[in-house]
Design a protein around this motif. Structure first.
Motif, PDB file in Angstrom:
ATOM      1  N   GLN A  84       0.830  -1.207   0.000  1.00  0.00           N
ATOM      2  CA  GLN A  84       0.000   0.000   0.000  1.00  0.00           C
ATOM      3  C   GLN A  84       0.864   1.257   0.000  1.00  0.00           C
ATOM      4  O   GLN A  84       0.553   2.232  -0.685  1.00  0.00           O
ATOM      5  CB  GLN A  84      -0.925   0.005   1.216  1.00  0.00           C
ATOM      6  CG  GLN A  84      -2.038  -1.014   1.139  1.00  0.00           C
ATOM      7  CD  GLN A  84      -2.784  -1.127   2.447  1.00  0.00           C
ATOM      8  OE1 GLN A  84      -2.174  -1.163   3.518  1.00  0.00           O
ATOM      9  NE2 GLN A  84      -4.101  -1.208   2.369  1.00  0.00           N
ATOM     10  N   THR A 114       0.778   4.009  -2.975  1.00  0.00           N
ATOM     11  CA  THR A 114       0.522   5.421  -2.666  1.00  0.00           C
ATOM     12  C   THR A 114       1.654   6.297  -3.184  1.00  0.00           C
ATOM     13  O   THR A 114       1.410   7.364  -3.758  1.00  0.00           O
ATOM     14  CB  THR A 114       0.343   5.615  -1.152  1.00  0.00           C
ATOM     15  OG1 THR A 114      -0.755   4.812  -0.709  1.00  0.00           O
ATOM     16  CG2 THR A 114       0.075   7.067  -0.799  1.00  0.00           C
ATOM     17  N   ASN A 159       1.208   9.247  -5.929  1.00  0.00           N
ATOM     18  CA  ASN A 159       1.611  10.621  -5.632  1.00  0.00           C
ATOM     19  C   ASN A 159       2.630  11.138  -6.636  1.00  0.00           C
ATOM     20  O   ASN A 159       2.561  12.292  -7.070  1.00  0.00           O
ATOM     21  CB  ASN A 159       2.161  10.734  -4.212  1.00  0.00           C
ATOM     22  CG  ASN A 159       1.063  10.641  -3.171  1.00  0.00           C
ATOM     23  OD1 ASN A 159      -0.102  10.857  -3.454  1.00  0.00           O
ATOM     24  ND2 ASN A 159       1.447  10.292  -1.957  1.00  0.00           N
TER      25      ASN A 159
END
Length: 85
Positions: A28, A32, A36
């Motif tokens: 995760q 992420t 980003n």
């Protein structure tokens, strides 16, 4: 009167809810970070020691995060410049 009764029931149920923290897996975190990197550009701003907290506190007093506060200032200045051209 019935509306008030339902509101208090809802409020009492809501107040018993507890936050449950789930472990944030490495997969995760990587997903992420990829998102980003793909979605956002990063700008680093250097200020004198202690100045960051002063700015952060002022932004909070305006109801904004530090990031939102800085972005709003930049956008306002750019719009002001466009209007004068």
């Amino acid at each position: 009167m019935e509306l008030c009764k339902n509101f208090y029931t809802y409020a009492s149920i809501y107040s018993t809810v507890r936050w449950v923290y789930v472990k944030y897996s490495d997969a995760q975190k990587e997903a992420t970070a990829r998102y980003n990197k793909k979605t956002y550009d990063r700008i680093d701003i250097i200020v004198k020691k202690g100045q960051r907290q002063i700015i952060k506190d002022f932004a909070a007093s305006q109801g904004k995060s530090l990031n939102r506060f800085v972005c709003d200032l930049i956008e306002a200045e750019m719009n002001k410049h466009k209007e004068t051209e």
